[in-house]
Design an enzyme around this catalytic site. Structure first.
Site, PDB file in Angstrom:
ATOM      1  CG  ASP A  18     -22.700 -62.273  11.754  1.00 53.11           C
ATOM      2  OD1 ASP A  18     -23.563 -62.433  12.631  1.00 53.11           O
ATOM      3  OD2 ASP A  18     -21.575 -61.793  11.978  1.00 53.11           O
ATOM      4  CD  GLU A  21     -27.014 -60.113  13.317  1.00 48.10           C
ATOM      5  OE1 GLU A  21     -27.157 -60.344  14.534  1.00 48.10           O
ATOM      6  OE2 GLU A  21     -25.910 -60.136  12.745  1.00 48.10           O
TER       7      GLU A  21
END
Length: 522
Positions: A233, A270
């Protein structure tokens, strides 16, 4: 003959006892040519997926019970959104990097999930949130309470009277961090840095102790728990944008450390940015999400015109391949941070199906967001794009989660899975047929992309070619039928390999019904 029957009977009995996998399912997977990470991955929000104990909250045992469903759909890996303990429903603010959230189950439950997934040749990727912790994490609470705590250096601080103060152990000033991301500490002259908000204080990667702690965390999940990979993330925000090179180098370092625990480690990052910013991350993050492609597909189906979708996709892929020839292009339509694809096409089933057809026939390693295959809807705020999966009609649905009241994906707006399974024209069966097509095709899984311009508005045309197979893919994105005469260089495509409506090939002319796909083979 009787001996052969007995062998098959024993095999079926063995598979029934150990994991409930049928002979038919095993044969289907054995006939697949795709091999993960080139296969399809399915993103799951455990909270909303399947509830095994009736408390209204999805859990790991519920997800384990649905592994046969995912295998039958054609999925080769799952990505679980965060499963660590956390004070929030979404769990992107972790309080214990070594644990499982109590609502979701136990570590033993999770190890059983991994075991059952692996029996079905399904890999397990978990969300690892390393940019920040929760403000409720014991590290941060101790650092907040005591300026001399050993955990103080795990976070980023500055003095309110000295906004240019240097970050501890850092050579670049704190002015690299936008002032809106600094948060006050009650009763203190210090501020701490939290890029997303005050409840998510950023971790300090200039601290050698913090880096070693993160390596321990990663290696724990690979070596002791047995996961196959991490979805990382906010991978772009380990350091501020002004220190992009430090970001790139950190992930190279992290990858090398994770390989000590699992030589086949899979990391997907990401990095939500244009290709020129994304590219340099590929040396440390061999797989990255392709946000550009998702937006381009949505635009193409809404406008009923592929435009430069395919040509741009090829251009971006070539750019990435020059940086890392072995990179994995993690393609998707939308994810847990975006409006669902069905809502992005204003509930138009034809356009939603076309978006899936483009995703699953273009190059990449596709990700599906849970419920996408049954046409779930949803628009921000985030809770409303993470609504409960509809397994069956409400009166019969014993495993549906009830932790929230859905606004978009209700029994009135989305036929549940059990109903769609019986409807050959459902979006579920559309997805399933496309996954089977892709999983069994060398060209669609591994083949290169050749964009084609056939001068027909509404038609997306491209070749997918590998050493073993050449396919011509034709998508009619428009509401009108299309008839196109294949040019001489494509005359070798004489066999209909796949179609999802009554397309026809006659003497080099292809007739393609509205909103449909036909694939030809040489």
């Amino acid at each position: 003959m009787e001996k052969r029957k007995l062998i098959h009977l024993l095999l079926a009995l063995t598979l029934t006892i150990f994991g409930g996998v049928s002979v038919k399912d095993v044969k289907a997977q054995q006939s697949n040519v795709s091999k993960w990470p080139k296969g399809v991955t399915y993103e799951i929000f455990i909270q909303s997926f399947a509830d095994s104990n009736g408390d209204g909250i999805g859990d790991i045992k519920g997800a384990t019970a649905k592994l046969d469903y995912l295998q039958n759909l054609g999925v080769e890996a799952v990505w679980l959104m965060p499963i660590n303990p956390s004070p929030s429903y979404h769990k992107y603010d972790v309080t214990d990097y070594y644990g499982i959230h109590l609502d979701y189950g136990t570590m033993d439950d999770f190890k059983q999930f991994i075991s059952e997934a692996h029996k079905r040749n399904i890999k397990v990727v978990i969300d690892m949130v390393l940019n920040h912790s929760s403000s409720e994490h014991p590290w941060f609470k101790e650092a907040l309470a005591d300026e001399n705590s050993p955990y103080r250096e795990y976070y980023v601080w500055t003095h309110k009277n000295d906004p240019q103060a240097q970050r501890e152990g850092k050579t670049t000033g704190a002015d690299s961090y936008n002032t809106q991301h600094w948060h006050k500490v009650d009763g203190s002259d210090y501020l701490y840095y939290g890029y997303f908000y005050g409840g998510m204080p950023d971790l300090n990667y200039d601290s050698p102790k913090l880096r070693e702690e993160v390596f321990k965390i990663g290696q724990f999940w690979f070596s002791e728990v047995g996961v196959d990979g991490f979805r990382l993330d906010a991978a772009r925000h380990i350091y501020p944008d002004e220190r992009a090179t430090d970001n790139h180098n950190w992930w190279i370092y992290f990858l090398s450390e994770m390989k000590k625990a699992n030589k086949d480690v899979y990391l997907v990052g990401e990095v939500w940015a244009p290709a020129e910013i994304v590219g340099p991350y590929l040396k440390g993050l061999p797989a990255l999400f392709n946000f550009d492609m998702g937006f381009a597909i949505t635009k193409a189906v809404n406008e009923e015109d592929a435009g430069d979708l395919v040509a741009n996709h090829k251009k971006i892929r070539e750019y990435y391949q020059n940086i890392n020839p072995d990179y994995v292009d993690a393609t998707f339509l939308t994810n847990h941070d975006q409006n669902r694809i069905m809502s992005e096409v204003n509930g138009d089933m034809n356009k939603a199906k076309m978006a899936a057809a483009l995703l699953l026939t273009l190059p990449g390693s596709p990700y599906l967001y849970y419920g996408e295959e049954i046409g779930m809807r949803g628009k921000k705020p985030d809770e409303l794009i993470r609504e409960p999966f509809l397994w069956d009609v409400k009166a019969k649905d014993k495993i549906r989660t009830t932790w929230m009241q859905p606004r978009y994906s209700t029994d009135e707006s989305v036929p549940p899975l059990a109903v769609q399974m019986k409807d050959k024209n459902s979006i579920y069966n559309h997805y399933k047929s496309l996954l089977q097509l892709r999983n069994k095709s060398q060209a669609l899984t591994y083949g290169e992309l050749v964009p084609l311009e056939l001068n027909t508005k509404g038609l997306s045309a491209f070749e997918r070619a590998s050493e073993k197979q050449s396919l011509l893919v034709l998508h009619n994105l428009s509401k009108d039928p299309i008839s196109v005469k294949l040019p001489q260089q494509l005359s070798g495509y004489k066999k209909v390999y796949f179609k999802n409506k009554a397309a026809k090939l006659n003497k080099g002319t292809v007739s393609i019904p509205a909103y449909s796909t036909v694939v030809l083979e040489k």
